[in-house]
Scaffold this active site. Sequence first.
Site, PDB file in Angstrom:
ATOM      1  N   HIS A  34      -6.121  40.623 -29.615  1.00 18.52           N
ATOM      2  CA  HIS A  34      -7.517  40.186 -29.833  1.00 18.52           C
ATOM      3  C   HIS A  34      -7.642  38.768 -29.263  1.00 18.52           C
ATOM      4  O   HIS A  34      -7.415  38.556 -28.084  1.00 18.52           O
ATOM      5  CB  HIS A  34      -7.790  40.284 -31.345  1.00 18.52           C
ATOM      6  CG  HIS A  34      -9.221  40.176 -31.774  1.00 18.52           C
ATOM      7  ND1 HIS A  34     -10.275  40.116 -30.899  1.00 18.52           N
ATOM      8  CD2 HIS A  34      -9.773  40.104 -33.020  1.00 18.52           C
ATOM      9  CE1 HIS A  34     -11.409  40.024 -31.580  1.00 18.52           C
ATOM     10  NE2 HIS A  34     -11.125  40.008 -32.873  1.00 18.52           N
TER      11      HIS A  34
ATOM     12  N   ASP B 211     -10.855  36.985 -21.656  1.00 19.66           N
ATOM     13  CA  ASP B 211      -9.742  36.048 -21.826  1.00 19.66           C
ATOM     14  C   ASP B 211      -9.001  35.764 -20.536  1.00 19.66           C
ATOM     15  O   ASP B 211      -8.180  34.860 -20.476  1.00 19.66           O
ATOM     16  CB  ASP B 211      -8.758  36.602 -22.860  1.00 19.66           C
ATOM     17  CG  ASP B 211      -9.327  36.481 -24.252  1.00 19.66           C
ATOM     18  OD1 ASP B 211     -10.113  35.561 -24.476  1.00 19.66           O
ATOM     19  OD2 ASP B 211      -8.985  37.313 -25.102  1.00 19.66           O
TER      20      ASP B 211
ATOM     21  N   HIS C  89      -9.759  46.713 -22.469  1.00 21.97           N
ATOM     22  CA  HIS C  89     -10.589  46.422 -23.639  1.00 21.97           C
ATOM     23  C   HIS C  89     -10.868  47.723 -24.362  1.00 21.97           C
ATOM     24  O   HIS C  89     -11.041  48.761 -23.715  1.00 21.97           O
ATOM     25  CB  HIS C  89     -11.912  45.767 -23.214  1.00 21.97           C
ATOM     26  CG  HIS C  89     -12.601  45.086 -24.337  1.00 21.97           C
ATOM     27  ND1 HIS C  89     -13.442  45.750 -25.194  1.00 21.97           N
ATOM     28  CD2 HIS C  89     -12.541  43.805 -24.765  1.00 21.97           C
ATOM     29  CE1 HIS C  89     -13.886  44.899 -26.098  1.00 21.97           C
ATOM     30  NE2 HIS C  89     -13.348  43.714 -25.873  1.00 21.97           N
TER      31      HIS C  89
END
Length: 430
Positions: free
Chosen positions: A266, A365, A307
Site C-alpha cells: 500500500h 508511487d 494496482h
Amino acid sequence: MTARKATLTVDGNPTTLELPVHAGTIGPDVIDVQSLVGKGYFTFDPGFMSTASCESKITYIDGDKGVLLHRGYPIEQLAEKSDYLEVCYLLLYGELPTATEKQHFVRTVMRHTMVHEQLQFFYRGFRRDAHPMAIMCGVVGALSAFYHDALNITDEAHREVAAFRLIAKMPTLAAMSYKYSIGMPFMYPDNSLDYASNFLHMMFGNPCETTKVNPVLAKAMDRIFLLHADHEQNASTSAVRLTGSTGANPFACIAAGIAALWGPAHGGANEAVLDMLEEIGDESRIPEFIARAKDKNDPFRLMGFGHRVYKNFDPRAKVMKQTCDEVLSELGLENDPLLRIAKALERIATEDEYFIQKKLYPNVDFYSGIILKAIGIPKQMYTVIFATGRTIGWIAHWHEMISASYKIGRPRQLYTGAPQRDFVGIDKRG
Ligand code: CMC
C-alpha cells in the site's frame, strides 16, 4: 437505489433466494447479500475482490479506463486547477467552496497547525533512528489524549474540529518526526505560508536562519498531497472505517489508517520504489530485475507497478510524471541517474508481454519517490507524506459513515478448522 432482483439457487437447497440489485450513479451494479445470513449462508470473498463494503458519495474509480473522480471531478482537472486545501473542502463537504468559504476554511485549518507543547516530550521517548511511520502511529493516536474537548463523535461540531485538527497538524507532526531523527530543533508552523510551503518550511527551516521556500517545489508538494487525498475504499480507508464503526475516536481511527498504510503493498510502496531503483543501480541491470519480477519462484515484484483496481495507467501517475519533470528541470536534475533508471524501467516494463497481459502499469508511487528525493526528503518520510495527504480522505470517509446509519464492521469466515472434540489429558496424548 433501485428495486431490481438477482436470484441465487444453491445446489441441494430447493429454495431460490432473491437478492436486491442496487445501481450506483456510475459503475457496476451491486448485489445486496445482507439477507443471506438469515437464510444460513455467508458470502466468501477474501481480499474483498468482489465486495462493496459501504455506500459512499466521495470518490469513484473506473480501474479499466483509468478514471478517478472526487465528488464527480476528474483528478487531472483538480490537479491542474485546484489545490490541496480546496480538495480537502470538496472531499469533506461535497462541493467546491465559494471564494469566501475557501478563505474561511484555509484560515481555520491554518489556525490549527500548532500541536500541544507537551507532544515534543512524547517524541523524545522514541529512539532517534525510529522509523517516522512508527512515530506517526504513536503520536497521531496520542492526539486523543491531548484534545479531550472534542471527542464526542455524535456531535457534528466535534467531528468538524477533529477534522480541522487532523488536516492541520499532520504536516507539523510529520516534520517533527523528521527533525527528531536528525537531531534538529522542531520548527513551529508559519501560518502566513500556504499549506505545502509551511510543510517545507518545517522540514527544512531552522530557528537560526530565515529560509525561503522555492514556489516550484511548494507547488509540487501541494500536488503530491492532492494526488494522495483519497482513493475510495482502499486498505487504510477501510481500516479507518472499520475502526470508526466501533465508535472509536477520530484520532484512534486515523492512527489505524496510518498503520494500514505503512505496508509495502500500500503506502509503503513509494519508499520501496526508491530502494528498488537504488538496488538496480544501473540501466544495464534492468532485464535482470524484470526477469526476477516475472519469476513465480522469486517473491520480488516491481514496486510502483500494478494496482488492485487500476488495470490501466493510474491517472495519478500521469500527473505525477509531469510534476516530476517540472521539479527535476527546476533543480537541474534532468539527468539524475535514478530517474534515468526509472524511465527505462517504465519503458521496458510497459512493452513487456508479462506486464501487458497482467495489466500492470506504473502507479502513483512510481514517480512520487523521485520527486521527493529531488526535493531533499529522505525516503523514510515518503509514506509519512502519503499519510499526510490521505488524512483528509480518511476523515471524509469516517465523517460520511458516522453521519449516516452504520453498523459495527464484523466480517464472518469460512471455518475449516477441527470440528468440536473433547479435551484429551496430557497423559493420554501422542
Ligand atoms: N510485479 C510483478 N508481478 C506483479 C506485480 C508487480 N508489481 N503486481 C502484480 N503482479 C502479478 C502477480 O504476481 C499476479 O500474477 P499471477 O496472476 O500469475 O499470480 C498478478 O500480477 C496479479 O497480482 P495480485 O497480487 O493478485 O494483484 P492484487 O490486486 O492483489 O495486488 C498490488 C495489487 C498493488 C498489491 C500488486 O500489484 C503489488 O504488489 N504491486 C507492487 C506494490 C505497489 O506498487 N503498491 C502500490 C499500490 S498504489 C498505492 C496505493 O494506492 O496504495
